[in-house]
Design an enzyme around this catalytic site. Sequence first.
Site, mmCIF file in Angstrom:
data_model
loop_
_atom_site.group_PDB
_atom_site.id
_atom_site.type_symbol
_atom_site.label_atom_id
_atom_site.label_comp_id
_atom_site.label_asym_id
_atom_site.label_seq_id
_atom_site.Cartn_x
_atom_site.Cartn_y
_atom_site.Cartn_z
ATOM 1 N N ARG A 1 -3.609 -10.335 5.147
ATOM 2 C CA ARG A 1 -3.832 -10.450 3.716
ATOM 3 C C ARG A 1 -2.806 -10.130 2.817
ATOM 4 O O ARG A 1 -2.505 -8.659 3.091
ATOM 5 C CB ARG A 1 -5.152 -9.651 3.490
ATOM 6 C CG ARG A 1 -5.782 -9.833 2.108
ATOM 7 C CD ARG A 1 -7.254 -8.904 2.069
ATOM 8 N NE ARG A 1 -7.741 -8.877 0.555
ATOM 9 C CZ ARG A 1 -7.570 -8.105 -0.473
ATOM 10 N NH1 ARG A 1 -6.581 -7.138 0.047
ATOM 11 N NH2 ARG A 1 -8.260 -8.280 -1.412
ATOM 12 N N LYS B 1 0.931 -1.241 0.078
ATOM 13 C CA LYS B 1 0.094 -0.133 0.052
ATOM 14 C C LYS B 1 0.844 1.252 -0.175
ATOM 15 O O LYS B 1 1.896 1.250 0.532
ATOM 16 C CB LYS B 1 -0.837 0.047 1.180
ATOM 17 C CG LYS B 1 -2.050 -1.110 0.809
ATOM 18 C CD LYS B 1 -3.222 -0.757 1.841
ATOM 19 C CE LYS B 1 -4.579 -1.833 1.498
ATOM 20 N NZ LYS B 1 -5.410 -1.885 2.388
#
Length: 269
Positions: free
Chosen positions: A246, A212
């Site tokens: 995840r 991210k």
Amino acid sequence: MNKNKTKIMGVLNANEDSFFKNSRFNESQAITRIEALITDKADIIDIGAVSSRPGSIPVKPEVELQRVKNIVDSIYEQKLYEKVVFSIDSYEPLVIDYVLNKGFKIVNDITGLQNEEVIKLTAKYNASAVIMHMQNDPKTMQEKPTYKNVVLEVEEFLKQQVQKAESFGLKDIILDVGIGFGKTLEHNLLLLKNLEHFKYMGYELLIGASRKSMIDKIVTSSIEQRLPGTLAIHLESINKGASIIRCHDVKEHYQAIKVQEAINTQKIL
């Protein structure tokens, strides 16, 4: 530390616009990719067909179902759900109903079960639900997100949604503070730093910070260069109580987590 076994949730995207191109697969490649993720030691495979990256535009439920239908049918026909747990990254009842009927066991809802239909369906199939916190929606979530106290506000939302889910008979709940979903770098760091705060609620915690942009804000890096930062966040999250990670890079996470576990299980002299 968490008492639950750490589980790796591998990501597979059946759409053309997910932010990390290496996680995108069409139906012909998807089964090969699923088998590779199983070999790499994924415990869960999370399949999504709609991008939730900042600025992304939603698609019609029928389009979303069309994107995953053949992959889901192949999973069912080949009984791959007997080898690994499948999760659907969706908040659309049409899609959720279809996949839960085909062996999927987890609904990963980025809207945090705002839609009561999703709660009812998940309870009906006796599946698990991931309740995630997001401020606003993917299209607008990164336009100046603001909180008075991000930890307490995320906690309040999760508590409220847990109560709602349980009132519909949904028993198996996983919580996700929503790293990168309507949060600045500081908000993300505060949530990661205070992750243990959420443990008292008694549910497993999922963290998904894979590649991210918060990593780029700390050390300038392209999406392809963010694996080291991802591992740093995820290993620290496990130490603070997360038990489901995840990620896009299952094999690398498996090795890192096993090394961490080996260190943590040693007795202090």
